[in-house]
Design an enzyme around this catalytic site. Structure first.
Site, PDB file in Angstrom:
ATOM      1  CG  MET A   1      -1.914  -1.185   1.153  1.00  0.00           C
ATOM      2  SD  MET A   1      -3.463  -0.874   1.979  1.00  0.00           S
ATOM      3  CE  MET A   1      -2.921  -0.607   3.643  1.00  0.00           C
ATOM      4  N   GLY A   2       2.148   1.087  -0.381  1.00  0.00           N
ATOM      5  CA  GLY A   2       3.039   2.246  -0.468  1.00  0.00           C
ATOM      6  C   GLY A   2       3.562   2.685   0.883  1.00  0.00           C
TER       7      GLY A   2
ATOM      8  CG  LEU B   1       7.230   1.492  -0.981  1.00  0.00           C
ATOM      9  CD1 LEU B   1       7.971   1.302  -2.305  1.00  0.00           C
ATOM     10  CD2 LEU B   1       6.375   0.263  -0.669  1.00  0.00           C
ATOM     11  CG  HIS B   2       8.298   0.277   6.033  1.00  0.00           C
ATOM     12  ND1 HIS B   2       8.576  -1.072   6.061  1.00  0.00           N
ATOM     13  CD2 HIS B   2       6.967   0.386   6.275  1.00  0.00           C
ATOM     14  CE1 HIS B   2       7.462  -1.740   6.335  1.00  0.00           C
ATOM     15  NE2 HIS B   2       6.468  -0.883   6.461  1.00  0.00           N
TER      16      HIS B   2
ATOM     17  CG  HIS C   1       7.025  -2.005   2.090  1.00  0.00           C
ATOM     18  ND1 HIS C   1       6.867  -0.871   2.850  1.00  0.00           N
ATOM     19  CD2 HIS C   1       5.825  -2.639   2.111  1.00  0.00           C
ATOM     20  CE1 HIS C   1       5.615  -0.805   3.294  1.00  0.00           C
ATOM     21  NE2 HIS C   1       4.967  -1.868   2.880  1.00  0.00           N
TER      22      HIS C   1
ATOM     23  CD  GLN D   1      -2.001  -8.708   3.570  1.00  0.00           C
ATOM     24  OE1 GLN D   1      -2.794  -7.780   3.696  1.00  0.00           O
ATOM     25  NE2 GLN D   1      -0.724  -8.498   3.357  1.00  0.00           N
TER      26      GLN D   1
ATOM     27  CB  SER E   1       3.670  -0.745  10.751  1.00  0.00           C
ATOM     28  OG  SER E   1       2.398  -0.297  10.325  1.00  0.00           O
ATOM     29  CB  SER E   2       2.704   2.495   6.380  1.00  0.00           C
ATOM     30  OG  SER E   2       3.315   1.592   5.497  1.00  0.00           O
ATOM     31  NE  ARG E   3      -3.354   1.368   9.435  1.00  0.00           N
ATOM     32  CZ  ARG E   3      -3.685   0.343   8.638  1.00  0.00           C
ATOM     33  NH1 ARG E   3      -3.006  -0.779   8.676  1.00  0.00           N
ATOM     34  NH2 ARG E   3      -4.699   0.445   7.796  1.00  0.00           N
TER      35      ARG E   3
HETATM   36  P1  AMP Z   1       1.508  -2.872   3.478  1.00  0.00           P
HETATM   37  O1  AMP Z   1       2.084  -1.875   2.531  1.00  0.00           O
HETATM   38  O2  AMP Z   1       1.609  -2.480   4.913  1.00  0.00           O
HETATM   39  O3  AMP Z   1       0.149  -3.355   3.069  1.00  0.00           O
HETATM   40  O4  AMP Z   1       2.444  -4.156   3.366  1.00  0.00           O
HETATM   41  C1  AMP Z   1       2.814  -4.703   2.134  1.00  0.00           C
HETATM   42  C2  AMP Z   1       3.595  -5.968   2.383  1.00  0.00           C
HETATM   43  O5  AMP Z   1       4.736  -5.668   3.163  1.00  0.00           O
HETATM   44  C3  AMP Z   1       2.788  -7.024   3.161  1.00  0.00           C
HETATM   45  O6  AMP Z   1       3.077  -8.301   2.654  1.00  0.00           O
HETATM   46  C4  AMP Z   1       3.306  -6.842   4.561  1.00  0.00           C
HETATM   47  O7  AMP Z   1       3.205  -8.012   5.350  1.00  0.00           O
HETATM   48  C5  AMP Z   1       4.759  -6.500   4.301  1.00  0.00           C
HETATM   49  N1  AMP Z   1       5.338  -5.816   5.456  1.00  0.00           N
HETATM   50  C6  AMP Z   1       4.844  -4.719   6.087  1.00  0.00           C
HETATM   51  N2  AMP Z   1       5.603  -4.413   7.163  1.00  0.00           N
HETATM   52  C7  AMP Z   1       6.588  -5.345   7.216  1.00  0.00           C
HETATM   53  C8  AMP Z   1       7.691  -5.581   8.094  1.00  0.00           C
HETATM   54  N3  AMP Z   1       7.926  -4.802   9.133  1.00  0.00           N
HETATM   55  N4  AMP Z   1       8.493  -6.638   7.838  1.00  0.00           N
HETATM   56  C9  AMP Z   1       8.264  -7.437   6.770  1.00  0.00           C
HETATM   57  N5  AMP Z   1       7.244  -7.270   5.908  1.00  0.00           N
HETATM   58  C10 AMP Z   1       6.427  -6.238   6.119  1.00  0.00           C
END
Ligand code: AMP
Length: 276
Positions: free
Chosen positions: A21-22, A24-25, A28, A144, A176-178
């Site tokens: 969902m962008g 990006l960190h 990702h 998920q 986390s993006s949040r």
């Molecule tokens: P999101 O953009 O948060 O929907 O995440 C996109 C993908 O990145 C999903 O498969 C998440 O599980 C993965 N992801 C998000 N945060 C992490 C993290 N801290 N470590 C590994 N994968 C992550």
């Protein structure tokens, strides 16, 4: 993207998709790097999927950092960055939905009605558009990933799922993006969710009851008044169904969701089977 997907398939290229969902960190980035090791062509999708947000959830304020996301993908050498608009993915005439009913009913599914239906729907659409052989997900959102894996089996989707370990801040907080929603005070205690899961993990061995473990997590979090726990459960890693005790031959997870103010954090820790 559909035309490119078809072309890549005709050329017999191995394509890996990293759906995001962008915003990006490093988490990702890790998925992208694994995709690059596994495939000839890496597609990253950035789509803040409106149908996976419930009423009153943070769709409108979900962080959007398009320019930074594009720069990061360029820097990493991502082959294709797919950023569809909400209108392209869900035009007014859209009338379908995908519902997985084993992995997605409990845990977050119980508190976020419609969320996993929205995720399953958009992930199947992305698979059909991009036609990847491989899709990479993160363990942070294990429910998920489990649901997508089950949907793939149920619908005979020819995609192999890889689940990568959770990438964390130095103090243990899952990226986390949040996390950017957290106040300074909340950020200070946020890592305690992982600390609590770890405390329970230390005593997790075959035969230990789920309640013993979930009580340890709850007791630890209760020491920090900012936390409002939503759930703490012991579940099997494949189907996310609750189990009563750690089993010798079953891969299970301790998984939790908690609010800090209005920010909802999720985390989990895997308890691998121990074969004597
Ligand atoms: P999101 O953009 O948060 O929907 O995440 C996109 C993908 O990145 C999903 O498969 C998440 O599980 C993965 N992801 C998000 N945060 C992490 C993290 N801290 N470590 C590994 N994968 C992550």
């Amino acid at each position: 993207m559909q035309a490119l997907g078809a072309q890549l398939q005709a050329k017999k290229k191995t394509v890996a998709l990293v759906p995001t969902m962008g915003c990006l960190h490093r988490g990702h980035r890790c998925l992208i790097e694994v995709a690059q090791e596994r495939a000839q062509v890496v597609v990253v999708s950035v789509f803040v999927n409106p149908v996976q947000f419930g009423p009153g959830e943070d769709f409108d304020k979900y962080p959007r950092t398009e320019a930074e996301d594009i720069a990061m993908c360029k820097k990493l050498g991502v082959n294709i960055l797919f950023m569809p608009s909400a209108g392209e993915m869900f035009p007014p005439y859209f009338s379908s939905g995908v519902e997985e009913r084993q992995c997605s009913t409990g845990l977050c599914g119980a508190f976020r009605p419609g969320h996993f239906r929205g995720v399953a729907t958009v992930v199947l659409m992305l698979f059909n558009i991009v036609r990847p052989q491989i899709a990479i997900f993160g363990q942070k959102d294990i429910q998920q990933a489990a649901m997508v894996s089950k949907m793939i089996v149920d619908f005979f989707v020819p995609v192999a799922v890889f689940i990568m370990p959770t990438i964390r801040e130095l103090d243990g907080l899952a990226l986390s993006s949040r996390n950017r929603y957290l106040s300074e005070e909340e950020r200070k205690v946020a890592s305690q969710l992982f600390v609590a899961l770890n405390a329970a993990y230390q005593v997790a061995k075959p035969g230990v009851k789920a309640k013993v473990l979930t009580d340890i997590v709850a007791a630890h979090l209760a020491r920090f008044s900012l936390f409002r726990v939503q759930y703490i459960e012991l579940v099997d890693s494949a189907f996310m169904s609750p189990i009563e005790a750690v089993l010798e031959r079953l891969d299970c997870m301790l998984i939790a969701a908690a609010y800090l103010g209005t920010t909802r954090l999720i985390d989990n820790i895997r308890i691998l089977p121990c074969h004597k």
